[in-house]
Scaffold this motif. Structure first.
Motif, PDB file in Angstrom:
ATOM      1  N   UNK A 188      -7.009   0.279   5.403  1.00  0.00           N
ATOM      2  CA  UNK A 188      -7.077  -0.257   4.046  1.00  0.00           C
ATOM      3  C   UNK A 188      -5.935   0.280   3.189  1.00  0.00           C
ATOM      4  N   UNK A 189      -5.629   1.574   3.306  1.00  0.00           N
ATOM      5  CA  UNK A 189      -4.513   2.150   2.551  1.00  0.00           C
ATOM      6  C   UNK A 189      -3.200   1.462   2.935  1.00  0.00           C
ATOM      7  N   UNK A 190      -2.985   1.275   4.231  1.00  0.00           N
ATOM      8  CA  UNK A 190      -1.751   0.630   4.699  1.00  0.00           C
ATOM      9  C   UNK A 190      -1.687  -0.831   4.264  1.00  0.00           C
ATOM     10  N   UNK A 191      -2.792  -1.529   4.341  1.00  0.00           N
ATOM     11  CA  UNK A 191      -2.829  -2.927   3.906  1.00  0.00           C
ATOM     12  C   UNK A 191      -2.420  -3.039   2.439  1.00  0.00           C
ATOM     13  N   UNK A 192      -2.953  -2.180   1.579  1.00  0.00           N
ATOM     14  CA  UNK A 192      -2.586  -2.198   0.158  1.00  0.00           C
ATOM     15  C   UNK A 192      -1.098  -1.943  -0.040  1.00  0.00           C
ATOM     16  N   UNK A 193      -0.561  -0.979   0.683  1.00  0.00           N
ATOM     17  CA  UNK A 193       0.859  -0.640   0.557  1.00  0.00           C
ATOM     18  C   UNK A 193       1.732  -1.805   1.007  1.00  0.00           C
ATOM     19  N   UNK A 194       1.407  -2.392   2.130  1.00  0.00           N
ATOM     20  CA  UNK A 194       2.211  -3.502   2.668  1.00  0.00           C
ATOM     21  C   UNK A 194       2.133  -4.720   1.760  1.00  0.00           C
ATOM     22  N   UNK A 195       0.950  -5.043   1.255  1.00  0.00           N
ATOM     23  CA  UNK A 195       0.817  -6.191   0.346  1.00  0.00           C
ATOM     24  C   UNK A 195       1.551  -5.944  -0.974  1.00  0.00           C
ATOM     25  N   UNK A 196       1.530  -4.723  -1.460  1.00  0.00           N
ATOM     26  CA  UNK A 196       2.199  -4.394  -2.722  1.00  0.00           C
ATOM     27  C   UNK A 196       3.718  -4.463  -2.601  1.00  0.00           C
ATOM     28  N   UNK A 197       4.275  -3.915  -1.511  1.00  0.00           N
ATOM     29  CA  UNK A 197       5.724  -3.773  -1.390  1.00  0.00           C
ATOM     30  C   UNK A 197       6.405  -4.896  -0.613  1.00  0.00           C
ATOM     31  N   UNK A 198       5.637  -5.701   0.095  1.00  0.00           N
ATOM     32  CA  UNK A 198       6.169  -6.883   0.786  1.00  0.00           C
ATOM     33  C   UNK A 198       7.439  -6.601   1.606  1.00  0.00           C
ATOM     34  N   UNK A 199       7.379  -5.649   2.525  1.00  0.00           N
ATOM     35  CA  UNK A 199       8.594  -5.319   3.284  1.00  0.00           C
ATOM     36  C   UNK A 199       8.968  -6.423   4.267  1.00  0.00           C
TER      37      UNK A 199
END
Length: 150
Positions: A69-80
């Motif tokens: 869940x932490x990683x999902x939030x980070x990836x969705x926020x930063x859109x790498x």
């Protein structure tokens, strides 16, 4: 908020290798978000473009949903465009999530694994767009050797 690359690794040797890889790649630091696991509950980010997540390992698999869940939030926020990891379990989790979210993914197996890929690396090669080893004898079966990165 968009980053070209998210670089994820467990604290310790994995993170040291990842940091060296990113320095050699000559990315603008504004284009990278470093993600590493917390050492303890009082651990804080070392610099502005770093964020911390909980740790998970094969000994603490019950924590996987929290880290995912932490990683999902980070990836969705930063859109790498790319997710790059040197391991371990949090990196593997990021590869799977990145693949689901249609991000390019790369696993770089640790230089310490001279006889075979790490357990996470063997799983990652099934999901990652690119899986790299630092030992020529380990190349093959969706694993490439491009030279040592450190």
């Amino acid at each position: 908020m968009s980053k070209k690359l998210i670089a994820i690794a467990s604290t310790g040797g994995h993170y040291v290798q990842l940091s060296r890889i990113m320095k050699q790649a000559n990315f603008d630091s504004n284009d990278i978000l470093f993600v590493r696991t917390k050492v303890n509950e009082h651990d804080t980010s070392s610099f502005e473009n770093e964020t911390l997540i909980e740790d998970v390992s094969r000994d603490t698999l019950a924590r996987t949903p929290i880290v995912a869940f932490q990683l999902l939030k980070i990836i969705l926020k930063h859109k790498p465009k790319w997710i790059v990891t040197t391991g371990a379990m949090p990196g593997l989790t990021s590869i799977v999530i990145g693949r689901i979210l249609l991000r390019k993914t790369m696993w770089v197996d640790s230089i310490a694994n001279t006889k075979q890929l790490s357990a996470s690396g063997r799983m990652a090669k099934k999901f990652a767009h690119k899986t790299l080893t630092q030992w020529p004898d380990l190349a093959g079966d969706n694993v490439e050797y491009k030279g040592r990165v450190i």
